[in-house]
Motif scaffolding. Sequence first.
Motif, short mmCIF file in Angstrom:
data_model
loop_
_atom_site.label_atom_id
_atom_site.label_comp_id
_atom_site.label_asym_id
_atom_site.label_seq_id
_atom_site.Cartn_x
_atom_site.Cartn_y
_atom_site.Cartn_z
N ASP A 1 0.81 -1.22 0.00
CA ASP A 1 0.00 0.00 0.00
C ASP A 1 0.85 1.27 0.00
O ASP A 1 0.32 2.37 -0.16
CB ASP A 1 -0.92 0.02 1.23
CG ASP A 1 -1.92 -1.13 1.22
OD1 ASP A 1 -2.26 -1.59 0.11
OD2 ASP A 1 -2.34 -1.56 2.31
N GLN A 2 2.17 1.12 0.19
CA GLN A 2 3.05 2.28 0.29
C GLN A 2 3.73 2.62 -1.03
O GLN A 2 4.59 3.51 -1.07
CB GLN A 2 4.14 2.00 1.35
CG GLN A 2 3.63 1.54 2.70
CD GLN A 2 2.97 2.67 3.46
OE1 GLN A 2 3.24 3.83 3.22
NE2 GLN A 2 2.10 2.32 4.40
N THR A 3 3.36 1.95 -2.11
CA THR A 3 4.06 2.12 -3.39
C THR A 3 4.09 3.56 -3.87
O THR A 3 5.12 4.07 -4.32
CB THR A 3 3.41 1.23 -4.48
OG1 THR A 3 3.41 -0.13 -4.04
CG2 THR A 3 4.18 1.34 -5.79
N GLY A 4 2.96 4.24 -3.78
CA GLY A 4 2.90 5.63 -4.23
C GLY A 4 3.83 6.53 -3.44
O GLY A 4 4.55 7.36 -4.01
N TYR A 5 3.84 6.36 -2.11
CA TYR A 5 4.74 7.14 -1.27
C TYR A 5 6.20 6.81 -1.56
O TYR A 5 7.07 7.69 -1.53
CB TYR A 5 4.44 6.88 0.21
CG TYR A 5 3.11 7.40 0.68
CD1 TYR A 5 2.82 8.77 0.61
CD2 TYR A 5 2.12 6.55 1.18
CE1 TYR A 5 1.59 9.27 1.03
CE2 TYR A 5 0.90 7.04 1.61
CZ TYR A 5 0.64 8.40 1.52
OH TYR A 5 -0.59 8.88 1.94
N LEU A 6 6.47 5.54 -1.86
CA LEU A 6 7.84 5.11 -2.17
C LEU A 6 8.35 5.81 -3.42
O LEU A 6 9.48 6.34 -3.44
CB LEU A 6 7.88 3.59 -2.35
CG LEU A 6 9.21 3.02 -2.85
CD1 LEU A 6 10.31 3.24 -1.82
CD2 LEU A 6 9.06 1.53 -3.18
N VAL A 7 7.56 5.81 -4.48
CA VAL A 7 7.97 6.44 -5.73
C VAL A 7 8.17 7.94 -5.53
O VAL A 7 9.14 8.53 -6.03
CB VAL A 7 6.92 6.18 -6.84
CG1 VAL A 7 7.25 6.99 -8.10
CG2 VAL A 7 6.85 4.70 -7.17
N LEU A 8 7.27 8.57 -4.76
CA LEU A 8 7.40 10.00 -4.50
C LEU A 8 8.66 10.30 -3.70
O LEU A 8 9.43 11.21 -4.03
CB LEU A 8 6.17 10.50 -3.75
CG LEU A 8 6.18 12.00 -3.36
CD1 LEU A 8 6.34 12.89 -4.59
CD2 LEU A 8 4.90 12.35 -2.59
N ALA A 9 8.92 9.51 -2.64
CA ALA A 9 10.10 9.73 -1.80
C ALA A 9 11.38 9.51 -2.61
O ALA A 9 12.35 10.27 -2.46
CB ALA A 9 10.07 8.78 -0.60
N ALA A 10 11.40 8.49 -3.46
CA ALA A 10 12.58 8.21 -4.27
C ALA A 10 12.81 9.30 -5.30
O ALA A 10 13.96 9.69 -5.56
CB ALA A 10 12.44 6.85 -4.95
N SER A 11 11.75 9.80 -5.89
CA SER A 11 11.88 10.88 -6.88
C SER A 11 12.44 12.14 -6.23
O SER A 11 13.33 12.81 -6.79
CB SER A 11 10.52 11.18 -7.52
OG SER A 11 10.01 10.05 -8.18
N LEU A 12 11.92 12.48 -5.04
CA LEU A 12 12.42 13.65 -4.32
C LEU A 12 13.90 13.48 -3.95
O LEU A 12 14.70 14.41 -4.08
CB LEU A 12 11.58 13.88 -3.06
CG LEU A 12 10.13 14.32 -3.28
CD1 LEU A 12 9.37 14.28 -1.96
CD2 LEU A 12 10.08 15.73 -3.87
N ALA A 13 14.26 12.27 -3.50
CA ALA A 13 15.65 12.02 -3.10
C ALA A 13 16.59 12.05 -4.30
O ALA A 13 17.72 12.54 -4.21
CB ALA A 13 15.75 10.66 -2.40
N ALA A 14 16.14 11.53 -5.46
CA ALA A 14 16.98 11.55 -6.66
C ALA A 14 17.24 13.00 -7.10
O ALA A 14 18.37 13.37 -7.42
CB ALA A 14 16.30 10.76 -7.78
N LEU A 15 16.19 13.82 -7.09
CA LEU A 15 16.36 15.23 -7.41
C LEU A 15 17.24 15.93 -6.38
O LEU A 15 18.08 16.78 -6.71
CB LEU A 15 15.00 15.92 -7.48
CG LEU A 15 14.12 15.59 -8.69
CD1 LEU A 15 12.73 16.18 -8.50
CD2 LEU A 15 14.75 16.12 -9.98
#
Length: 298
Positions: A61-75
């Motif tokens: 259920d955390q997939t959306g938050y994971l992608v968002l957190a990873a995108s923010l961290a990559a940037l």
Amino acid sequence: MFFIIALSATFAYALQGVLMAKVYRQSDPLSAVAYRGLSLLISMSPLLLLVPRSAYADFADQTGYLVLAASLAALGNWANAIAFVRLPVGIASALSMAFTALFVALLGQVFLDERLSAQQWLMGGFTLVAVLLLGASQARRAKHVALQASLHYKPLVGILASAGYGALMSCALVLVASMSRSSHPFLVGYAWEVMIGVMAMLMAFGRGLFTVNNGFQGISFTHFKQILIYASPTVIGTGCYALAMTLGPLAIAAAILSTMMVFSMVLGLWLLGEKPSTKQWLMMSLVCLSVIGLKLVA
């Protein structure tokens, strides 16, 4: 136990940072961030042995938050690389970690309902000031070297990039803290680090659509093995930090993480032969004392 785990994470992150510094300086930073994350797909896999099967179902259920957190961290990592180009390394590191700790403290109160005492705010602020002073003491020598090497030294751009890193990474850390507290911290840490590599790779490919010869850069297998080894301390760093975020306030964990610069300078002396001055040793002692103060008021 919270402080020991957070300090272990800080040391491990500092070690991989010093080891990876050479890689970042010799290759495209965004592509290097991607390869680092992809290498962690292998080196961090032992953490999954400690994750119970039930945690995987809950984490779906955390997939959306994971992608968002990873995108923010990559940037954020990309912004941090820009800061290291536009500012002396010492001041860029200090500013990035200080901005991160500041934003994390503010966001932790808003989204995680973490309330710090006046003493904790005072000691946390004292820790950040000590880190900034240490960065400033290192910056004088680093600036001279940077100018001699004809690097593109642009303080305003570097400061804005450091602030951007702090804002992006603090949002990512709040998301990771929330996921760690509702799922297993090792599973969250593993998935987050690997996804950072995936998102950085996609960003590099996307960049290549708009620029010539500036997409995702290929490397040899030997170079990838080097990144795999250099990035491997992240296994301890991310595992311990994800666990620390479930045991204590995120703001205090971020303040402890801001002392990474002390470990980096000591490791730089050992691994790179970069000898700190007497003033820098004194400033490192001050930072260490401030961490002890955080422990006393927690």
